[in-house]
Write a protein that holds these residues in place. Structure first.
Motif, PDB file in Angstrom:
ATOM      1  N   LEU A  70       0.827  -1.199   0.000  1.00  0.00           N
ATOM      2  CA  LEU A  70       0.000   0.000   0.000  1.00  0.00           C
ATOM      3  C   LEU A  70       0.870   1.262   0.000  1.00  0.00           C
ATOM      4  O   LEU A  70       0.574   2.223  -0.710  1.00  0.00           O
ATOM      5  N   MET A  71       1.963   1.242   0.764  1.00  0.00           N
ATOM      6  CA  MET A  71       2.868   2.391   0.781  1.00  0.00           C
ATOM      7  C   MET A  71       3.452   2.633  -0.601  1.00  0.00           C
ATOM      8  O   MET A  71       3.576   3.781  -1.043  1.00  0.00           O
ATOM      9  N   GLU A  73       2.074   1.889  -3.476  1.00  0.00           N
ATOM     10  CA  GLU A  73       1.011   2.477  -4.297  1.00  0.00           C
ATOM     11  C   GLU A  73       0.858   3.965  -4.024  1.00  0.00           C
ATOM     12  O   GLU A  73       0.742   4.765  -4.951  1.00  0.00           O
ATOM     13  N   VAL A  74       0.858   4.339  -2.756  1.00  0.00           N
ATOM     14  CA  VAL A  74       0.708   5.742  -2.388  1.00  0.00           C
ATOM     15  C   VAL A  74       1.910   6.537  -2.891  1.00  0.00           C
ATOM     16  O   VAL A  74       1.772   7.631  -3.429  1.00  0.00           O
ATOM     17  N   HIS A  75       3.097   5.974  -2.744  1.00  0.00           N
ATOM     18  CA  HIS A  75       4.314   6.649  -3.200  1.00  0.00           C
ATOM     19  C   HIS A  75       4.308   6.843  -4.712  1.00  0.00           C
ATOM     20  O   HIS A  75       4.706   7.896  -5.220  1.00  0.00           O
ATOM     21  N   ASP A  77       1.754   7.072  -6.682  1.00  0.00           N
ATOM     22  CA  ASP A  77       0.646   7.897  -7.173  1.00  0.00           C
ATOM     23  C   ASP A  77       1.182   9.283  -7.519  1.00  0.00           C
ATOM     24  O   ASP A  77       1.883   9.907  -6.732  1.00  0.00           O
ATOM     25  N   ASP A  80      -0.682  14.506  -5.600  1.00  0.00           N
ATOM     26  CA  ASP A  80      -0.541  14.768  -4.170  1.00  0.00           C
ATOM     27  C   ASP A  80      -1.925  14.977  -3.582  1.00  0.00           C
ATOM     28  O   ASP A  80      -2.766  15.663  -4.164  1.00  0.00           O
ATOM     29  N   ASP A  83      -3.867  13.672   3.562  1.00  0.00           N
ATOM     30  CA  ASP A  83      -4.307  12.421   4.189  1.00  0.00           C
ATOM     31  C   ASP A  83      -5.755  12.504   4.649  1.00  0.00           C
ATOM     32  O   ASP A  83      -6.438  11.491   4.740  1.00  0.00           O
ATOM     33  N   TRP A  86      -7.716  11.413   1.624  1.00  0.00           N
ATOM     34  CA  TRP A  86      -7.423  10.089   1.082  1.00  0.00           C
ATOM     35  C   TRP A  86      -8.217   9.053   1.875  1.00  0.00           C
ATOM     36  O   TRP A  86      -8.069   8.930   3.084  1.00  0.00           O
ATOM     37  N   HIS A  88     -10.129   5.040   1.273  1.00  0.00           N
ATOM     38  CA  HIS A  88     -10.608   3.903   0.503  1.00  0.00           C
ATOM     39  C   HIS A  88     -11.276   2.953   1.489  1.00  0.00           C
ATOM     40  O   HIS A  88     -10.697   2.597   2.504  1.00  0.00           O
ATOM     41  N   THR A  91      -9.333  -0.330   2.642  1.00  0.00           N
ATOM     42  CA  THR A  91      -7.941  -0.258   3.120  1.00  0.00           C
ATOM     43  C   THR A  91      -7.669  -1.292   4.209  1.00  0.00           C
ATOM     44  O   THR A  91      -6.675  -2.016   4.147  1.00  0.00           O
TER      45      THR A  91
END
Length: 105
Positions: A70-71, A73-75, A77, A80, A83, A86, A88, A91
């Motif tokens: 997940l990290m 994926e976030v990185h 993306d 910007d 949080d 953001w 889902h 999650t």
């Protein structure tokens, strides 16, 4: 966490260092009965048997592995996003490696 009964104060302007006692009304001492009770808490995971420890460790490793995914994926993306914005719904299920709430239980 350990908090001593004194603390240091450093004045950058004068270079003076002083040690003061922490006010007694903010100090807290745990009784032996409280300490024994706290030592038995397991946060919902039964600790003790080798089988249970192995199952708990495997589940924890899976959550860490899923969190790393997940990290990434976030990185990766490109957009910007705060949080707070953001969110889902799946999650937690993804972290647990489940596809439904029933499977997560």
């Amino acid at each position: 966490v350990y908090i001593g009964s004194t603390f240091d104060i450093f004045d950058k302007a004068t270079g003076e260092l002083a040690m003061q006692d922490v006010p007694s009304k903010v100090l807290h001492y745990r009784t032996s009965r409280q300490a024994a009770r706290a030592a038995k808490k397991t946060r919902g995971v039964a600790i003790g048997s080798d089988d249970t420890d192995a199952i708990a460790l495997k589940a924890a490793e899976k959550v860490v592995e899923n969190a790393r995914g997940l990290m990434k994926e976030v990185h990766d993306d490109e957009e910007d996003i705060s949080d707070n914005d953001w969110f889902h719904e799946d999650t937690l299920l993804r972290l647990l490696g489940a596809s439904s709430r029933a499977e997560a239980m």
